[in-house]
Motif scaffolding. Structure first.
Motif, short mmCIF file in Angstrom:
data_model
loop_
_atom_site.label_atom_id
_atom_site.label_comp_id
_atom_site.label_asym_id
_atom_site.label_seq_id
_atom_site.Cartn_x
_atom_site.Cartn_y
_atom_site.Cartn_z
N TRP A 62 0.81 -1.21 0.00
CA TRP A 62 0.00 0.00 0.00
C TRP A 62 0.85 1.26 0.00
O TRP A 62 0.40 2.32 -0.41
N ILE A 99 -2.52 13.31 3.45
CA ILE A 99 -3.22 12.25 4.18
C ILE A 99 -2.78 10.88 3.68
O ILE A 99 -2.55 9.96 4.46
N PHE A 100 -2.63 10.74 2.36
CA PHE A 100 -2.24 9.42 1.85
C PHE A 100 -0.84 9.06 2.29
O PHE A 100 -0.53 7.89 2.53
N ILE A 103 -1.36 7.69 5.63
CA ILE A 103 -1.99 6.36 5.56
C ILE A 103 -0.93 5.32 5.21
O ILE A 103 -0.87 4.24 5.79
N PHE A 106 1.12 4.56 8.20
CA PHE A 106 0.39 3.71 9.15
C PHE A 106 0.37 2.26 8.69
O PHE A 106 0.23 1.35 9.49
N SER A 107 0.46 2.05 7.37
CA SER A 107 0.31 0.69 6.87
C SER A 107 1.52 -0.18 7.20
O SER A 107 1.44 -1.39 7.13
N ALA A 108 2.65 0.43 7.54
CA ALA A 108 3.82 -0.37 7.93
C ALA A 108 3.83 -0.52 9.44
O ALA A 108 3.45 0.38 10.16
#
Lengths: 283, 633
Positions: A62, A99-100, A103, A106-108
């Motif tokens: 992601w 924001i992406f 995100i 946060f995905s790691a």
């Protein structure tokens, strides 16, 4: 139509070059402040090229997705700026990228990445209201949120919005990731959190993030330039001085905590914005 | 034709409810609910195609309609009184008895029922509301069919309580349709009370101590709203001599004494929409099964509150009441967003976000310019879809992972890829451009820019909002290193509502220019935007919707392509300062023992803690309410 095409080209092509150059000058000046020789002005470009040549190494797929969305949004916001579009729209489009990126962080699962992402959100929380209020100030003076209206002004906006400009500079410092507000990630080598929320972005994807950051730098400096948009000299002097101040602040301040930042910037920044807005309202 | 449609939309759900209640066979009940959902959706579309109307249906069974209404009201109020006694709640008893006395006196001795005016009037606002209620509400009911089976299985009830549950679930939809279509405010009041009783029943479904306590709280707060509604009716009748909503809106322009009923109606709306200090009933409603929360939060109940405010908005334009409402709404937006930041309970985050968004709609009603009203109406539409979607997702997730805490949703993408993506889309449609909620927020902020206080509150509130959404989105995607994405199994009745809702949330955003020019613009006093090539333009600003969609869409496709290609790339464990053990999610701790990595979201308890803020926010909210009512008296 042709004018529009030229403006879009400037936005897409020239902006990142300019952003990279600014980063190079920044590093040279910083080195000069610290009595070092410093890298060549083109170093940021070399860095990015090198990153592009690195092996692709992924922690969470992601993140790749997020890096691409980030650079798209950053590019689009700069293009909208050059097309003299709506200020709030530009801010919101820019926010998509910001924001992406969070995100993706946060995905790691790395705690560095996680803590960095949390801190980056606090930074976004801190600067966004200030920028919105600066735009409201511009609206109260020009009667519109469109940049095209700002450019029709005969008097520099700075004259009626001095406090809002200072508040915007706080936002600028945070957005440029300068001390004392650089705790989610930083360009300095001595990062306490390794590379904060960018920890897990690597190789070509980090290069994308870096280019996206150049776009954002151009965007923010562009917003500053609106405050003296009546003459080219005004723009250059104002933006140049502002950026010099940023470098000076970066080199003389220690990194603080997020509690301090939120409290300090919100009280001082919002209070100044509010006072300035009341002046405008009183007219 | 019109009579049939009205019958299906308003009384149809009541009949379906009666059938659900009487026929206690699971499959037949499911069939009834499904059939009613299809019928409602179809009828609402047909009504929508017919366009605005004003109409008086013939009386049922030859008995004048006002008698039906009076009996209906009395049955409702006495049922509430029964529950007031059963749960020994003094305040409920007082409020209900007050309503019974006022209502019966008002209807029997004051109102002249011989005056004729259309009982049902629909303009585009009502039609939009009917569509939202009938379509989003029906989808939620469909989702509830498999959900409730699993829920009861888990709770292990001796006897199924589903008949009553589904009965009230569908009744609320019928009542909402009635509420938004009525032109007679006595009708409106009755349907308003039906939603009150319905929500009480649905919240108390589990019959646990906490469920009952929260249900009673919802009951008395909504009874307060009902009492305000009755006083407003009486005041309006005394001053204007009519219960025709259209006349009352027009009379509002004269200001002065007419403002009192309008202020009281706004108060009823605010309490219904759980604005601070009434937020506790909506938060308490979270104990009920998910379809209840989804229905109350997205398309019905709380939307009744904002509908009333928007409906009567032309009546109080340019008054002190309007300004108060603007500041109050913006304050609620900020307060609810701030409290949401400290929450880890997914449903509570959604609840606070609902309260915040409703606050924003009230602020729009209060600002009361064509731009603001546009923002308010669009926000109702987009919020309904995204919020229903998110609630259903949380419900589905909770049934799979056994928790609604967002910390437990870490790595959900690996376990439930479909639901995680759908929920992610729901979150993104709630906060980022080019989606509708942000478009309406942009309109609201530009409309508010002349109101200094409102502006500052909105600016801070919207950044807080972004914060709690963004981290939730991130959490959904985080997955431990090397975890395999397992395909997810989902029943048709679960998947269908989710897909339709997510499709609706995305596609409607693309259709925003059409929605505006065909639906919203005709009911505004003056057009707020000129729309050309998907660009919303007016002297204040311009939103380049289609260009932005085009570029971000292209970027999205590239990003997806790149992410797909990156699957072939070498993967690596998360960075742990080089102290990784063989298990990449552990590092070598003291005594060379492996320590599992963990991290938590920052909840800022010390700043945004719920307990810390609620007291102060309630005090401020109460002050605003006093100002709002007091200013109008």
């Amino acid at each position: 139509m042709i004018r529009g095409a030229i403006l879009v080209t400037i936005g897409v092509v020239v902006a990142p070059l300019l952003g990279g150059l600014i980063a190079g000058v920044d590093r040279r000046l910083t080195a000069w402040f610290q009595s070092r020789y410093g890298p060549p002005v083109w170093q940021p470009f070399f860095d990015v090229m090198k990153l592009f040549g690195k092996e692709k190494l992924v922690v969470n797929g992601w993140q790749v997705f997020c890096a691409y969305i980030y650079i798209t949004a950053a590019m689009l916001s700069v293009v909208l700026f050059f097309l003299q579009s709506d200020l709030l729209l530009i801010l919101f489009v820019q926010a998509v990228g910001a924001i992406f990126l969070v995100i993706g962080a946060f995905s790691a699962t790395s705690p560095y990445s996680q803590v960095g992402a949390n801190r980056e959100l606090i930074q976004i929380l801190t600067y966004e209201p200030l920028i919105i209020l600066a735009f409201v100030g511009i609206y109260l003076v020009t009667g519109s949120f469109k940049i095209s209206q700002v450019l029709l002004q005969t008097k520099p906006l700075l004259a009626s919005l001095p406090l809002l400009y200072i508040a915007l500079c706080y936002a600028l410092t945070i957005k440029l990731r300068k001390s004392p507000f650089d705790f989610s990630t930083s360009h300095h080598a001595h990062q306490e959190l390794v590379k904060g929320f960018l920890t897990e972005y690597s190789g070509p994807y980090l290069a994308l993030v870096e280019i996206g950051h150049w776009y954002e730098v151009v965007l923010i400096l562009g917003l500053c330039s609106l405050f003296w948009a009546t003459s080219w000299i005004g723009i250059i002097v104002l933006v140049g001085l502002t950026y010099l101040c940023e470098i000076l602040i970066d080199n003389t301040m220690a990194r603080m905590t997020w509690r301090w930042m939120l409290g300090y910037v919100w009280t001082i920044g919002l209070a100044m914005s509010f006072v300035n807005l009341i002046w405008l309202h009183g007219r | 034709m019109l009579n049939t449609l009205l019958f299906v939309l308003i009384l149809g759900p009541f009949i379906a409810a009666a059938l659900c209640f009487v026929v206690r066979i699971r499959h037949i009940r499911s069939f009834i609910v499904l059939a009613m959902a299809c019928l409602l959706a179809a009828a609402s579309l047909l009504l929508f195609v017919k366009g605005p109307f004003s109409h008086t249906p013939p009386s049922l069974l030859g008995i004048p309609t006002h008698w039906w209404i009076l009996w209906g009201d009395d049955i409702l109020l006495f049922t509430m009184l029964y529950y007031g006694f059963k749960h020994r709640h003094l305040l409920t008893k007082i409020l209900v008895i007050f309503q019974i006395v006022c209502l019966d006196y008002f209807e029997l001795f004051m109102v002249d029922h011989s005056k004729t005016f259309p009982l049902f009037v629909a303009d585009n606002l009502s039609l939009i509301m009917v569509l939202i209620i009938s379509i989003v509400g029906s989808l939620i009911c469909v989702f509830a069919i498999p959900y409730m089976d699993k829920h009861e299985e888990k709770e292990g009830f001796q006897k199924s309580r589903q008949p009553k549950f589904f009965a009230f679930l569908v009744v609320i939809m019928g009542a909402m349709n009635g509420l938004v279509l009525s032109n007679n405010i006595i009708f409106m009041y009755m349907f308003f009370e039906v939603t009150t009783l319905g929500s009480f029943m649905l919240i108390s479904y589990d019959r646990s101590e906490i469920a009952l306590r929260n249900a009673v709280r919802a009951l008395w707060m909504n009874c307060l709203a009902g009492a305000a509604f009755i006083v407003a009716m009486v005041c309006a009748y005394v001053t204007q001599g009519t219960v025709d909503a259209q006349k009352l809106i027009q009379a509002g322009h004269m200001g002065g004494i007419m403002l009192t009923p309008l202020a009281l109606l706004c108060f009823a709306g605010l309490a219904k929409a759980a604005q601070i200090p009434f937020q506790s009933w909506l938060l308490g409603a979270m104990v009920a099964p998910t379809p209840t929360s989804a229905l109350l939060h997205s398309s019905t109940m709380v939307k009744a509150g904002v509908y009333i405010a928007l409906r009567f908005a032309p009546g109080y334009a340019g008054t002190f009441l309007s300004q108060c409402l603007a500041v109050y709404g913006a304050f609620t937006f900020l307060a609810a967003s701030a409290m949401a930041v400290s929450q880890s309970n997914g449903k509570k985050i959604l609840a606070y976000s609902t309260i915040g968004n409703l606050g924003l709609i009230f602020a729009c009603a209060g600002i009361n310019t064509p731009e603001a009203i546009t923002a308010g109406i669009l926000l109702i539409i987009f919020h309904a879809f995204s919020k229903a979607l998110l609630f259903l997702c949380v419900g589905d997730i909770e049934q799979h992972i056994g928790s609604r805490d967002i910390e437990f949703m870490r790595g959900l993408y690996a376990k439930m890829p479909r639901t995680a993506i759908v929920a992610l889309l729901g979150i993104i449609t709630m906060m980022l451009p080019p989606f509708g909620v942000l478009l309406s927020k942009w309109m609201a902020i530009e409309a508010a820019s002349k109101h200094l206080f409102v502006m500052v509150l909105l600016a801070v509130g919207s950044s807080l909002m972004v914060m709690y959404w963004a981290r939730w989105a991130g959490i959904l995607l985080s997955a431990p290193y090397g975890s395999q994405v397992t395909p997810e199994r989902q029943g048709v009745l679960t998947r269908l509502p989710l897909l339709v809702l997510v499709g609706g949330a995305v596609v409607l955003s693309l259709c925003a220019p059409l929605l505006y020019s065909n639906l919203v613009a005709p009911i505004l006093s003056a057009p707020s935007f000129s729309v050309r090539a998907g660009i919303f333009d007016n002297p204040t600003g311009a939103f380049l919707l289609y260009p932005v969609i085009l570029v971000l869409g292209l970027g999205f496709i590239c990003a997806l392509y790149a992410a797909r290609k990156a699957r072939k790339a070498r993967t690596s464990g998360p960075y742990l300062s080089g102290a990784q053990t063989k298990d990449p999610e552990c590092f070598e701790g003291p005594m060379r023992k492996p320590v599992a990595v963990s991290s938590q979201i920052y909840y800022f308890e010390s700043i945004f803690g719920e307990q810390r803020l609620t007291v102060w926010f309630n005090i401020f909210g109460g002050m605003f309410l006093a100002l709002l009512i007091g200013g109008a008296l």
